[in-house]
Design an enzyme around this catalytic site. Structure first.
Site, PDB file in Angstrom:
ATOM      1  N   TYR A   3       0.834  -1.317   0.017  1.00  0.00           N
ATOM      2  CA  TYR A   3      -0.007   0.018   0.000  1.00  0.00           C
ATOM      3  C   TYR A   3       0.917   1.264  -0.104  1.00  0.00           C
ATOM      4  O   TYR A   3       2.100   1.072   0.476  1.00  0.00           O
ATOM      5  CB  TYR A   3      -1.052  -0.092   1.287  1.00  0.00           C
TER       6      TYR A   3
ATOM      7  N   HIS B 127       6.012  -0.748   1.709  1.00  0.00           N
ATOM      8  CA  HIS B 127       5.679   0.433   0.836  1.00  0.00           C
ATOM      9  C   HIS B 127       6.463   0.028  -0.450  1.00  0.00           C
ATOM     10  O   HIS B 127       7.848  -0.123  -0.600  1.00  0.00           O
ATOM     11  CB  HIS B 127       6.004   1.771   1.093  1.00  0.00           C
TER      12      HIS B 127
END
Length: 328
Positions: free
Chosen positions: A257, A304
């Site tokens: 994400y 990430h």
């Protein structure tokens, strides 16, 4: 007026047929009507534009940017925009592998908007002005940068997580208009600062409610503050739909994400006319540290897609969509 006079004289001298005169008068009247309509629209319904000299969403067409930027996505949640699709809800749940269901989500949203404002912010456009925003990350490349005055000379200054200003004013500035957090990174803010939370699960929404009411939620993924200081009228929450939009359209599904920092930059593109970015990426030696604290060796940014995010920031800078400052 000159054309009307000519028509009148020609008509008096009998040099024009009645049919021709009617046609010309009709054209003249239509032209006048269109002109008056244009003036009405111009002076009562101005088309929003900015006066920055260069604004990232106007003027020349950029196919790369257009494929990613979608103005229909509003960053901040309202009661209406909280009604996300099943696909979006499942994606949002999967971020941190939580099992809270739709009912728990709806209950949390209902309670949330009983205590924070339920209104659409910053999406009104900014006719005839230039809203300059500085997004300030926490990278060690801010050390000795002397960017402070430039950062402070902005309309909105969005700071990420715990990044402090006291003692670092020369490099990071002293002003904060928006503090971007999630529960584990929460800090107290003054009465004039907007607190903007990125929720990664239903528990995060429940935590936000709790810090202003019962003070009972004391743990998310790790122990968290059970209370914080903030002006409730200036608290807002980023929409899960916006988070998913950033992940798919901007990051093309890289990483689990998006980081709060990258999502804040995209949010700034949606609410600002000119965006300046500071404190992102490694320092000049390739170290990923913070300007205010030492980080473990080979520090990285969790799940990430950090490398892809950084490459996207550089591409935005290359295309004059942001001003990206890295000191060197």
């Amino acid at each position: 007026m000159l054309l009307l006079t000519v028509v009148y004289l020609q008509e008096k001298q009998g040099k024009m047929s009645w049919a021709n005169i009617k046609q010309i008068k009709f054209i003249i009247l239509m032209s006048i009507s269109c002109g008056l309509l244009y003036l009405h629209i111009t002076f009562t319904h101005k088309v929003p534009h900015c006066t920055c000299g260069h604004c990232h969403v106007e003027k020349h067409h950029d196919a790369w940017f257009s494929e990613r930027f979608n103005a229909s996505y509003h960053p901040l949640m309202t009661r209406n925009s909280s009604h996300v699709s099943t696909e979006t809800f499942l994606w949002w749940q999967h971020i941190q592998l939580r099992t809270a269901g739709w009912n728990e989500y709806r209950n949390a949203v209902d309670k949330l908007f009983q205590i924070i404002p339920d209104k659409e912010l910053y999406m009104d456009g900014c006719p005839d002005c230039c809203r300059v925003c500085s997004v300030v990350g926490n990278s060690g490349n801010l050390k000795n940068s002397r960017y402070g005055p430039l950062i402070d000379f902005s309309d909105f200054i969005l700071r990420i997580n715990r990044g402090p200003t006291k003692g670092y004013e020369r490099d990071v500035g002293s002003k904060t208009t928006h503090r971007i957090i999630y529960p584990e990174s929460a800090v107290d803010v003054d009465n004039s600062t907007h607190l903007v939370m990125f929720p990664f699960k239903v528990l995060d929404l429940e935590w936000l409610i709790s810090v202003f009411t019962t003070h009972t939620v004391k743990r998310a993924n790790t122990p968290v503050k059970s209370t914080i200081k903030a002006n409730l009228s200036l608290v807002s929450v980023v929409s899960p739909s916006f988070m998913k939009y950033v992940h798919y359209q901007w990051l093309q599904n890289h990483g689990l994400y998006p980081s709060t920092g990258f999502m804040t930059i995209v949010m700034a593109l949606h609410i600002c006319d000119k965006v300046r970015v500071f404190g992102f990426g490694a320092d000049k030696n390739g170290n990923w540290d913070h300007y205010f604290e030492k980080t473990p060796p080979f520090y990285r940014t969790g799940g990430h897609g950090g490398t892809f995010e950084y490459a996207t920031l550089k591409e935005l800078h290359k295309r004059n969509k942001i001003e990206f400052y890295t000191r060197w």
